[in-house]
Design a protein around this motif. Structure first.
Motif, PDB file in Angstrom:
ATOM      1  N   UNK A 101       0.842  -1.120  -0.063  1.00  0.00           N
ATOM      2  CA  UNK A 101      -0.076  -0.006  -0.096  1.00  0.00           C
ATOM      3  C   UNK A 101       0.892   1.177   0.105  1.00  0.00           C
ATOM      4  N   UNK A 102       1.849   1.312   1.052  1.00  0.00           N
ATOM      5  CA  UNK A 102       2.546   2.520   1.082  1.00  0.00           C
ATOM      6  C   UNK A 102       3.951   2.386   0.247  1.00  0.00           C
ATOM      7  N   UNK A 103       4.301   1.379  -0.215  1.00  0.00           N
ATOM      8  CA  UNK A 103       5.564   1.222  -1.168  1.00  0.00           C
ATOM      9  C   UNK A 103       6.671   0.653   0.012  1.00  0.00           C
ATOM     10  N   UNK A 104       7.527   0.080  -0.825  1.00  0.00           N
ATOM     11  CA  UNK A 104       8.688  -0.434  -0.006  1.00  0.00           C
ATOM     12  C   UNK A 104       9.655   0.693   0.370  1.00  0.00           C
ATOM     13  N   UNK A 105      10.100   0.586   1.649  1.00  0.00           N
ATOM     14  CA  UNK A 105      11.073   1.578   2.334  1.00  0.00           C
ATOM     15  C   UNK A 105      12.327   1.118   2.760  1.00  0.00           C
ATOM     16  N   UNK A 106      13.238   1.908   2.748  1.00  0.00           N
ATOM     17  CA  UNK A 106      14.534   1.622   3.273  1.00  0.00           C
ATOM     18  C   UNK A 106      14.946   2.475   4.860  1.00  0.00           C
ATOM     19  N   UNK A 107      14.006   2.760   5.330  1.00  0.00           N
ATOM     20  CA  UNK A 107      13.739   3.587   6.668  1.00  0.00           C
ATOM     21  C   UNK A 107      12.948   2.702   7.800  1.00  0.00           C
ATOM     22  N   UNK A 108      13.572   2.755   8.881  1.00  0.00           N
ATOM     23  CA  UNK A 108      12.951   2.241  10.205  1.00  0.00           C
ATOM     24  C   UNK A 108      13.066   2.945  11.139  1.00  0.00           C
ATOM     25  N   UNK A 109      11.953   3.323  11.904  1.00  0.00           N
ATOM     26  CA  UNK A 109      11.946   4.171  13.150  1.00  0.00           C
ATOM     27  C   UNK A 109      11.393   3.357  14.086  1.00  0.00           C
TER      28      UNK A 109
END
Length: 482
Positions: A386-394
């Motif tokens: 839904x949001x797209x793959x990300x390379x950030x983790x919070x």
């Protein structure tokens, strides 16, 4: 008998021919018949007897036609010039916007690509101005970039702070809209400019990394902004906060808010639309169109849409989820997912970014590597589409996967996240700035701008704003200790 019929038909046809009804129009359709015989004849005769008058009228008509043609041409020429001027104005406005957001090269390139640039002194002067401002910019130290974050903003304090069991939590970790607006205005006045983690370093497919180079005027300071848990969890219903993000009739992202009578209002009721509006009015608050980072879980869905697979399968539902489905018998899971995708796409096009906050809001410090892997698989399966793959983790709770020393591949949690494409890691830290940039990751501490920090540590925020000026008087005090 047949002879009689033929005789009647012959007589009827002869009568019709003699009367002329088969050849001439009815009297009502004859324009001359309406005038009366003699009057009509006189008018016909007048036309036949006055050719000079007819010629004068014809010449007069030709003059009128010629004049109309000239007027039409003048009008067309004016419209053409207006369009050209409007186009030039639009191009200039686009360039000014790029320059306001510190993309001087983009602004210069846009104007120099115009066909009439070599002869257009206005465009040339604008380019000279952009180049002069660009020459004053300095490179900002990446390790001194601060990162601030919020949770969902409180719209109606009377509902959030109503004395129930959730009031203490809201008071500690959330911020009111009034406080957010004051903080944003203060940071703008102090010269802060929104940047992204991606501006700080770029990771390439071959495994190498390039440090970022953020160039700003000397009186400007970059900062990163994020917001946690933009899912509008079920437990927040009726507590004075927005219910979801939507696209309005103009395609802009706004927040829905459910009023006391059940009606739904659409407006700037949370951080995303509030910041969008502020940047529309103050484009120099954004570095090249950057907005913020939304740290997203998935167990209640995303952006206020009930998109987790449990809502579709009906399995492993929480009490809140079951209650929601019972109250919404016409719930359409596929439509819900589709609407969430539209909002997410609009946000990404407008400069917003998404990060994992773990699917289940997990504590990455205490959870095992195996549990974090299981959780991340859910994020990739049910949130990333839904949001797209990300390379950030919070990290939820600010709970990091290591101490303050650098990550190494000997750390199984880091090794797993790195294998899944994560390059940017954020914890929570009260320091003004805390940044690590290595060959394998970027790590940054975040500062919570909430009731707890405003009340107990106002001196820690003095570089951003005056906490006493910001603090919402509607917030109950003392803020509960953690």
């Amino acid at each position: 008998m047949k002879k009689n019929v033929r005789m009647i038909l012959i007589l009827f046809c002869i009568t019709s021919l003699l009367s002329g009804c088969a050849l001439l129009p009815f009297s009502d359709d004859n324009p001359f018949a309406k005038q009366g015989g003699k009057k009509g004849e006189k008018e016909v005769a007048k036309i036949e007897e006055d050719p000079q008058s007819q010629s004068e009228e014809s010449q007069e008509q030709e003059d009128k036609d010629q004049k109309q043609k000239e007027e039409n041409k003048q009008k067309e020429d004016k419209e053409k010039k207006d369009k050209e001027a409007e186009k030039e104005k639009t191009v200039k406005e686009q360039a000014d916007l790029l320059a306001a957001m510190y993309d001087y090269d983009g602004a210069i390139q846009l104007l120099q690509s115009q066909p009439d640039y070599s002869s257009n002194t206005e465009l040339q002067e604008a380019v000279a101005g952009y180049e002069a401002t660009k020459a004053t910019c300095v490179e900002y130290p990446l390790e001194e970039i601060t990162h601030v974050f919020y949770h969902t903003l409180i719209k109606d304090t009377s509902k959030a702070f109503d004395g129930d069991s959730k009031e203490a939590g809201y008071n500690q970790v959330m911020t009111t809209i009034d406080e957010f607006n004051k903080i944003t205005q203060s940071m703008y006045e102090k010269g802060y400019v929104l940047v992204s983690l991606h501006d700080m370093a770029t990771f390439h497919e071959d495994g190498t990394v390039t440090r970022g180079k953020i160039m700003l005027p000397p009186d400007k300071k970059p900062f990163v902004l994020s917001q946690d848990d933009v899912s509008y969890y079920h437990y927040m219903d009726g507590d004075g906060m927005a219910s979801r993000l939507v696209l309005d009739e103009n395609g802009d992202v706004k927040a829905e808010y459910v009023e006391d009578d059940g009606t739904v209002s659409v407006g700037d009721y949370d951080l995303v639309p509030l910041l969008d509006t502020f940047i529309d009015e103050h484009p120099d608050f954004s570095y090249r169109g950057r907005k913020g980072i939304l740290a997203m879980t998935g167990y209640n869905g995303v952006l206020g849409y009930r998109t987790d697979i449990a809502y579709k399968t009906g399995e492993n539902l929480s009490e809140d989820q079951q209650k929601f489905l019972d109250q919404n018998p016409d719930f359409d899971y596929e439509k819900e997912v589709e609407e969430a995708k539209k909002v997410a796409e609009a946000m990404k096009k407008d400069g917003w970014e998404f990060a994992s906050h773990t699917w289940g809001h997990r504590n990455a410090t205490s959870d095992s590597a195996e549990k974090l892997q299981e959780d991340n698989e859910k994020w990739e399966n049910y949130v990333a589409p839904i949001l797209g793959k990300t390379d950030m983790i919070v990290f939820a709770f600010g709970a990091d996967i290591g101490n303050w020393e650098q990550y190494t591949m000997d750390n199984p949690k880091f090794a797993y996240y790195k294998s899944r494409g994560y390059n940017y890691f954020c914890n929570v830290d009260s320091s003004q700035y805390w940044v690590q940039i290595t060959d394998s990751y970027v790590r940054q501490g975040r500062r919570n701008l909430d009731g707890y920090r405003l009340y107990y540590n106002p001196e820690m925020l003095s570089d951003l704003f005056d906490a006493k000026e910001v603090f919402d008087p509607a917030r109950p005090t003392p803020v509960p200790e953690m």
